[in-house]
Scaffold this motif. Structure first.
Motif, mmCIF file in Angstrom:
data_model
loop_
_atom_site.group_PDB
_atom_site.id
_atom_site.type_symbol
_atom_site.label_atom_id
_atom_site.label_comp_id
_atom_site.label_asym_id
_atom_site.label_seq_id
_atom_site.Cartn_x
_atom_site.Cartn_y
_atom_site.Cartn_z
ATOM 1 N N GLY A 296 -112.321 25.976 -41.049
ATOM 2 C CA GLY A 296 -112.620 25.762 -42.588
ATOM 3 C C GLY A 296 -113.983 24.935 -42.594
ATOM 4 N N ALA A 297 -114.235 24.421 -43.768
ATOM 5 C CA ALA A 297 -115.536 23.964 -44.000
ATOM 6 C C ALA A 297 -115.606 22.646 -43.784
ATOM 7 C CB ALA A 297 -115.816 23.995 -45.558
ATOM 8 N N ASN A 298 -115.754 22.335 -42.152
ATOM 9 C CA ASN A 298 -115.705 20.902 -41.568
ATOM 10 C C ASN A 298 -117.018 20.565 -41.132
ATOM 11 O OD1 ASN A 298 -114.924 18.540 -40.926
ATOM 12 N ND2 ASN A 298 -113.750 19.275 -39.003
ATOM 13 N N PRO A 299 -118.203 20.448 -42.071
ATOM 14 C CA PRO A 299 -119.526 19.936 -41.465
ATOM 15 C C PRO A 299 -119.505 19.226 -40.321
ATOM 16 C CG PRO A 299 -119.528 20.061 -44.047
ATOM 17 C CD PRO A 299 -117.965 20.166 -43.401
ATOM 18 N N PRO A 300 -120.548 19.152 -39.609
ATOM 19 C CA PRO A 300 -121.011 18.305 -38.398
ATOM 20 C C PRO A 300 -121.487 16.804 -38.984
ATOM 21 C CG PRO A 300 -122.384 19.861 -38.519
ATOM 22 C CD PRO A 300 -121.491 20.245 -39.458
ATOM 23 N N TRP A 301 -120.990 16.010 -38.231
ATOM 24 C CA TRP A 301 -121.953 14.547 -38.436
ATOM 25 C C TRP A 301 -123.357 14.958 -37.689
ATOM 26 C CZ3 TRP A 301 -120.315 10.505 -41.540
ATOM 27 C CH2 TRP A 301 -119.036 10.527 -41.956
ATOM 28 N N ARG A 302 -124.290 14.101 -37.885
ATOM 29 C CA ARG A 302 -125.583 14.498 -37.284
ATOM 30 C C ARG A 302 -125.411 14.225 -35.635
ATOM 31 N NH1 ARG A 302 -131.127 14.774 -38.665
ATOM 32 N NH2 ARG A 302 -132.248 15.035 -36.513
ATOM 33 N N ARG A 303 -124.545 13.255 -35.129
ATOM 34 C CA ARG A 303 -124.201 13.305 -33.671
ATOM 35 C C ARG A 303 -123.672 14.302 -33.136
ATOM 36 N NH1 ARG A 303 -120.916 9.857 -36.534
ATOM 37 N NH2 ARG A 303 -118.624 10.184 -36.108
#
Length: 327
Positions: free
Chosen positions: A315-322
């Protein structure tokens, strides 16, 4: 490596993302007898503009979402998802209409086949008055597109807003063609107007297949879009990476290798990474007059990393920067 813009710089203003939220319902195979319709659905918050807003905020860009959010169960899901990712919802409209629903059936390669339930839903009912209030105030960039820009009754009002915003901010458009809901001919007719109104135009290779004559290369398409007014054209090419043209200067970046779970939200998240990189470089806020090719190349590569991270999860689960270190 870019550094954050200083406080007080116009490019430090938030990126505003205008468009729809969609409840993405993924079909789970039935566990009962084949003769029944005992399927399961996993419902995740989605919608191209909402995905981009979430990804931008998780990367650390100040992000404001301009959307019409229903009071139904899916609308509450959207609000929790956006706010929990750090998105500013202070300009979102509380809408009485139901949320838009998309049922996604994934093939063996992770590509989604959608059926949409989008008639008379909250996302597309924008009025000029609502838009004027939502878009008021300083922003470095307004990113929009997808269904909210083309579906009635609000699509025309969204398009008209771009002329006003363009006087004070960078405009970015991602058509995100949805042929099941809107005849691609409507996008083709509108595209010259959108190019005249935008600074950044992003398309996928699938979009290009719908919008340009068969056999049109990314370079040929970019030249057409430049002639219509778009200064920066970006075309994502899946596993073949990404192409950009900055007023005719051709630029490319490769796609990181990744084991694809599905590609839902990859293009939306690419655009978030791309805008995040330009925002941190201080390149947003106007007509991209000082934008350099190396800044675009950096932004392409960073956007490709973000897209790869999204392809590695369901799914559309974008990452956090870390979480980007592995990409």
């Amino acid at each position: 490596m870019t550094t954050p813009v200083p406080a007080g710089d116009p490019a430090a203003d938030p990126v505003a993302v205008l468009g729809e939220c969609v409840a993405d319902a993924f079909v789970r195979p039935a566990t009962g007898p084949v003769r029944t319709l005992a399927i399961g659905l996993d419902v995740l918050p989605g919608g191209g503009p909402a995905n981009t807003a979430v990804a931008l905020a998780r990367l650390g860009t100040p992000t404001r979402f301009l959307g019409r959010l229903s009071a139904d169960v899916f609308g509450r899901l959207f609000r929790d998802h956006l706010a929990g990712s750090g998105v500013d919802l202070s300009r979102a409209v509380a809408a009485s209409e139901p949320s838009t629903l998309a049922v996604a059936d994934l093939d063996e390669e992770g590509r989604a086949d959608y059926s949409f339930h989008a008639e008379h839903t909250a996302d597309f009912g924008w009025t000029p008055q609502e838009l004027a209030a939502a878009a008021h105030g300083p922003v470095s960039c307004l990113h929009t597109g997808s269904l909210a820009l083309v579906r009635p009754p609000g699509g025309q009002a969204v398009e008209e807003l771009l002329a006003e915003v363009r006087g004070r901010a960078t405009v970015s458009i991602d058509p995100n063609v949805r042929p099941l809901l809107v005849d691609p001919g409507a996008y083709r007719r509108a595209l010259p107007r959108w190019c005249a109104a935008t600074d950044i135009l992003r398309l996928s290779d699938d979009d290009l297949a719908h919008l340009a004559p068969a056999g049109t290369s990314p370079e040929q398409a970019a030249d057409t879009f430049h002639a219509d007014g778009a200064r920066l054209v970006v075309i994502t090419l899946g596993a073949d990476g990404v192409f950009a043209s900055l007023e005719g200067e051709r630029l490319r970046a490769s796609a990181p290798p990744v084991s694809v779970v599905d590609s839902v939200g990859a293009g939306d998240s690419f655009m978030a990474g791309f805008l995040h990189s330009l925002h941190r470089a201080g390149a947003l806020g106007g007509r991209l007059d000082a934008l350099r090719g190396d800044q675009v190349t950096d932004a392409l590569a960073f956007g490709a990393r973000v897209a790869a991270a999204v392809c590695a999860v369901r799914g559309a689960n974008p990452p956090w920067r870390r979480e980007l270190a592995g990409f």
